[in-house]
Design a protein around this motif. Structure first.
Motif, mmCIF file in Angstrom:
data_model
loop_
_atom_site.group_PDB
_atom_site.id
_atom_site.type_symbol
_atom_site.label_atom_id
_atom_site.label_comp_id
_atom_site.label_asym_id
_atom_site.label_seq_id
_atom_site.Cartn_x
_atom_site.Cartn_y
_atom_site.Cartn_z
ATOM 1 N N LEU A 51 0.786 -1.279 0.064
ATOM 2 C CA LEU A 51 -0.009 -0.048 0.020
ATOM 3 C C LEU A 51 0.971 1.223 0.116
ATOM 4 O O LEU A 51 0.658 2.123 -0.579
ATOM 5 C CB LEU A 51 -1.022 0.007 1.228
ATOM 6 C CG LEU A 51 -2.390 0.088 0.951
ATOM 7 C CD1 LEU A 51 -2.511 -1.026 -0.077
ATOM 8 C CD2 LEU A 51 -2.913 -0.390 2.271
ATOM 9 N N PHE A 55 1.079 3.676 -3.078
ATOM 10 C CA PHE A 55 1.002 5.234 -2.703
ATOM 11 C C PHE A 55 1.882 6.097 -3.148
ATOM 12 O O PHE A 55 1.701 6.949 -3.619
ATOM 13 C CB PHE A 55 0.882 5.539 -0.965
ATOM 14 C CG PHE A 55 0.585 6.709 -0.496
ATOM 15 C CD1 PHE A 55 -0.365 7.811 -0.926
ATOM 16 C CD2 PHE A 55 1.502 7.091 0.466
ATOM 17 C CE1 PHE A 55 -0.174 8.948 -0.393
ATOM 18 C CE2 PHE A 55 1.279 8.255 0.766
ATOM 19 C CZ PHE A 55 0.430 8.981 0.489
ATOM 20 N N LYS A 114 -10.439 6.090 -7.124
ATOM 21 C CA LYS A 114 -10.086 5.796 -6.012
ATOM 22 C C LYS A 114 -8.575 5.387 -5.857
ATOM 23 O O LYS A 114 -8.220 5.278 -4.679
ATOM 24 C CB LYS A 114 -10.859 4.663 -5.253
ATOM 25 C CG LYS A 114 -12.388 4.678 -5.247
ATOM 26 C CD LYS A 114 -12.850 5.660 -4.160
ATOM 27 C CE LYS A 114 -14.231 6.297 -4.229
ATOM 28 N NZ LYS A 114 -15.234 4.892 -4.272
ATOM 29 N N GLU A 139 -7.131 7.815 -17.693
ATOM 30 C CA GLU A 139 -5.622 7.823 -17.635
ATOM 31 C C GLU A 139 -5.144 6.594 -17.294
ATOM 32 O O GLU A 139 -3.988 6.195 -17.502
ATOM 33 C CB GLU A 139 -5.094 9.038 -16.648
ATOM 34 C CG GLU A 139 -5.378 8.676 -15.361
ATOM 35 C CD GLU A 139 -7.017 9.154 -14.777
ATOM 36 O OE1 GLU A 139 -6.994 9.492 -13.896
ATOM 37 O OE2 GLU A 139 -7.808 9.120 -15.640
ATOM 38 N N MET B 1 -5.891 14.193 -13.566
ATOM 39 C CA MET B 1 -7.217 14.156 -13.386
ATOM 40 C C MET B 1 -8.124 14.592 -12.109
ATOM 41 O O MET B 1 -8.806 15.181 -12.001
ATOM 42 C CB MET B 1 -7.719 12.903 -14.072
ATOM 43 C CG MET B 1 -9.352 12.643 -14.646
ATOM 44 S SD MET B 1 -8.884 13.766 -16.128
ATOM 45 C CE MET B 1 -10.172 14.935 -15.741
ATOM 46 N N ASN B 47 -12.245 12.542 -5.178
ATOM 47 C CA ASN B 47 -12.361 11.376 -4.616
ATOM 48 C C ASN B 47 -11.136 11.014 -3.578
ATOM 49 O O ASN B 47 -9.922 11.110 -4.079
ATOM 50 C CB ASN B 47 -12.338 10.043 -5.395
ATOM 51 C CG ASN B 47 -13.833 10.061 -6.059
ATOM 52 O OD1 ASN B 47 -14.671 9.707 -5.664
ATOM 53 N ND2 ASN B 47 -13.728 10.849 -7.361
ATOM 54 N N PRO B 48 -11.226 10.808 -2.238
ATOM 55 C CA PRO B 48 -10.335 10.495 -1.652
ATOM 56 C C PRO B 48 -9.419 9.367 -2.078
ATOM 57 O O PRO B 48 -10.112 8.283 -2.521
ATOM 58 C CB PRO B 48 -10.926 9.961 -0.109
ATOM 59 C CG PRO B 48 -12.310 10.752 -0.251
ATOM 60 C CD PRO B 48 -12.524 10.700 -1.473
ATOM 61 N N ASN B 49 -8.162 9.436 -2.054
ATOM 62 C CA ASN B 49 -7.270 8.381 -2.380
ATOM 63 C C ASN B 49 -7.208 7.351 -1.449
ATOM 64 O O ASN B 49 -6.910 7.433 -0.502
ATOM 65 C CB ASN B 49 -5.793 9.267 -2.685
ATOM 66 C CG ASN B 49 -4.811 7.770 -3.128
ATOM 67 O OD1 ASN B 49 -5.197 6.787 -3.090
ATOM 68 N ND2 ASN B 49 -4.043 8.097 -4.140
ATOM 69 N N LEU B 50 -8.069 6.108 -1.906
ATOM 70 C CA LEU B 50 -8.204 5.012 -0.733
ATOM 71 C C LEU B 50 -7.010 4.324 -0.394
ATOM 72 O O LEU B 50 -6.786 4.034 0.654
ATOM 73 C CB LEU B 50 -9.073 4.021 -1.602
ATOM 74 C CG LEU B 50 -10.431 4.212 -1.456
ATOM 75 C CD1 LEU B 50 -11.208 2.969 -1.904
ATOM 76 C CD2 LEU B 50 -11.094 4.827 0.089
ATOM 77 N N LEU B 51 -5.844 4.441 -1.222
ATOM 78 C CA LEU B 51 -4.621 3.928 -0.853
ATOM 79 C C LEU B 51 -3.828 4.427 0.112
ATOM 80 O O LEU B 51 -3.654 4.119 1.189
ATOM 81 C CB LEU B 51 -3.594 3.829 -2.382
ATOM 82 C CG LEU B 51 -3.165 2.484 -2.774
ATOM 83 C CD1 LEU B 51 -4.430 1.529 -2.778
ATOM 84 C CD2 LEU B 51 -2.658 2.579 -4.106
ATOM 85 N N ALA B 52 -4.071 6.138 0.020
ATOM 86 C CA ALA B 52 -3.414 6.830 0.924
ATOM 87 C C ALA B 52 -3.959 6.551 2.269
ATOM 88 O O ALA B 52 -3.518 6.552 3.399
ATOM 89 C CB ALA B 52 -3.515 8.198 0.556
ATOM 90 N N SER B 54 -5.989 4.049 3.286
ATOM 91 C CA SER B 54 -5.667 2.627 3.816
ATOM 92 C C SER B 54 -4.247 2.719 4.456
ATOM 93 O O SER B 54 -3.863 2.217 5.605
ATOM 94 C CB SER B 54 -5.633 1.765 3.079
ATOM 95 O OG SER B 54 -7.000 1.411 2.342
#
Lengths: 333, 333
Positions: A51, A55, A114, A139, B1, B47-52, B54
DNA sequence: CTGTTAGCGCTTTCAC
DNA sequence: GTGAAAGCGCTAACAG
């Protein structure tokens, strides 16, 4: 439980940067250092946190597989193929379906926005304007699995539905000397369905057989739909000799009809299908159909996508067409 | 984007902390502020970056689904059920199989150590010592789907194989007045197989029927295995009246044998199966079998796991047993 | 109720 | 060849 890069660096007496480089096989680290780091990593059970890595690099080795529905053998095989290739290349497979609640488009957008996945495999019965628009300003590397090549701004894999159907009908006409062939199509907003129907029509025409419009019924790719349509066909005054169902599920529906109307396959009428799903070989008689290599389709899609993820050019897209194979069973006399 | 929290905060004229809180529905933000943030988020397509997310929370809303193989209807339905529940709860489903190349244990460890998934659904024919050890020192919430409850340090869902088989045999004996029942079992290292066999044996015993050891053959859950075993059984001097195949695939193998030996089902011999896979209803005659609600099994597993992921207590585990259902077809006279 | 600040584990310049 | 330091986008104390 699992340690971090900092701790490992400490144990090794090197910096985190060096550990990172060693783990990523950077050629600039001395062999001795690398070996030390790797052996410590193994001993201490260090695994880079994916992750964190994704990230920071903004690259994810997770592939998002978007499907209209998670049901039936075809999709299962696709998942299987994708998973296989992902595993070999150390990628991960994330599945997502539209659940009949949201559109495919929403599912793609969800994945794209996401930041979870690094690439998308999109299976869809057809590319509508909404999807087209999304793909255009997309992209993320994407591979489309479709019944027809109808979008060239990304890689695609398509089944050779047209030739599959054409060959099947041609076989019926020329090898089996059958002229009265009916067709239960799939839903016509589905590309696979359209292409198969085209193959059917052209094969008839090319062999000089006039198309009987009454013998073409639009079905829905379900057993039940096949049953309904075949019942209609078989109760006609002028009954076809063979029914070409656009997929095996509907062909199974024809078998059910046969039982109900107390008709024998292939003596009273014949049936041919498309897909060659697992059970088709156990139908009695074995179904004559067209084999789709769905497992390979999934593998091919994943391979193409991974290639693209590592070389994300925005041009020269691949468009692979996967051939089908005629499977001769005993469902036509 | 897609923009970041910083940019959005700037546009809204608030701090990133506030944006974060608004996005996470923190009750401490004023309604007006929240509304502003949310409307800007929507407008700017944030959209919140889910990776960040998590990464920093050390919580992942990705569920890892570990299966022995990705093949066949049963697993497909499980995936479907899991995916459905994940979708509703905004979780993601990641699939992984052992590919016949690595052990299930490796697949679990891979998921656990890489930090990708926040919980695991483990399907396995049996829990061996290696897996047991891993699960024991496992920090990740895990739900086991198994043929038998044989591990109580995590939540589990199991199929009531024993009672399913017992009822089926009991039905044959008492409703159908059949005494000569053979059994093609699954591989005996598989818990499902063992439990089904136990049900068979006990049902015979409880009804005062002596077990004929010759009529019990260990199969492999494949059509081919069912075919081989049934051929053996039907060529015996003292032939059974009904064959109980431990799954539908092997039951299909019995149908193939019938065709080959030119015997009629159910007149010459009967067949019953287990699973109630999709095609069983289209066999001729329809197979009498035991229905396993596999889709529900997947849903149940995902629901339980998500519950546990949100309340990771290390005790009071749930052990759900899913009942089966007798499906009466025409494969027994 | 909201802002400031620190930091998650990793990669990646830029020095040395 | 290796280390120091910055920073990815987000959340979580801690102030105010």
């Amino acid at each position: 439980m699992t340690i971090t890069i900092k701790e490992l660096a400490l144990k090794c007496g090197v910096s985190t940067a060096t550990v990172s480089r060693a783990m990523n096989d950077d050629p600039s680290v001395k062999k001795a250092t690398k070996d030390k780091v790797l052996s410590f990593a193994k001993k201490l059970n260090y695994n880079p946190n994916l992750l964190a890595r994704s990230f920071v690099t903004k690259k994810s080795n997770i592939i998002g597989l978007v499907m209209p529905d998670i049901f039936g053998e075809f999709f299962m095989e696709i998942i299987h193929g994708v998973d296989e290739v992902c595993y070999i290349n150390k990628y991960y497979t994330m599945v997502s379906s539209s659940h009949g609640k949201r559109s495919t488009a929403e599912a793609i957008v969800d994945f794209m926005s996401k930041g979870i996945v690094g690439g998308i495999i999109l299976m869809t019965p057809a590319i509508n304007d909404e999807i087209r628009k999304i793909l255009r300003l997309n992209e993320l590397p994407t591979v489309v699995i479709s019944g027809k090549r109808d979008f060239d701004r990304c890689d695609s894999i398509s089944i050779d539905n047209y030739n599959g159907a054409y060959s099947l009908i041609d076989y019926l006409i020329n090898s089996k000397k059958i002229k009265k062939i009916a067709h239960i199509s799939g839903p016509l907003e589905n590309n696979d369905a359209v292409q198969r129907q085209r193959g059917y029509l052209n094969a008839l025409e090319d062999n000089g057989i006039k198309v009987n419009k009454n013998w073409i019924i639009e079905g829905d790719f379900t057993t039940f739909g096949g049953q309904a349509a075949s019942t209609k066909l078989l109760k006609m005054q002028d009954r076809p000799e063979v029914i070409f169902a656009a997929n095996d599920m509907m062909a199974i529906g024809c078998y059910v009809t046969a039982r109900e109307l107390n008709l024998k396959i292939p003596t009273d009428f014949g049936v041919v299908g498309f897909d060659d799903i697992f059970v088709s070989q156990f139908l009695n008689p074995r179904l004559t159909t067209t084999h789709i290599p769905s497992y390979d389709l999934g593998k091919e899609a994943a391979t193409t996508l991974i290639k693209r993820m590592n070389k994300p050019e925005k041009n020269k897209f691949e468009h692979i067409i996967v051939p089908t194979e005629l499977i001769i069973g005993g469902s036509v006399k």
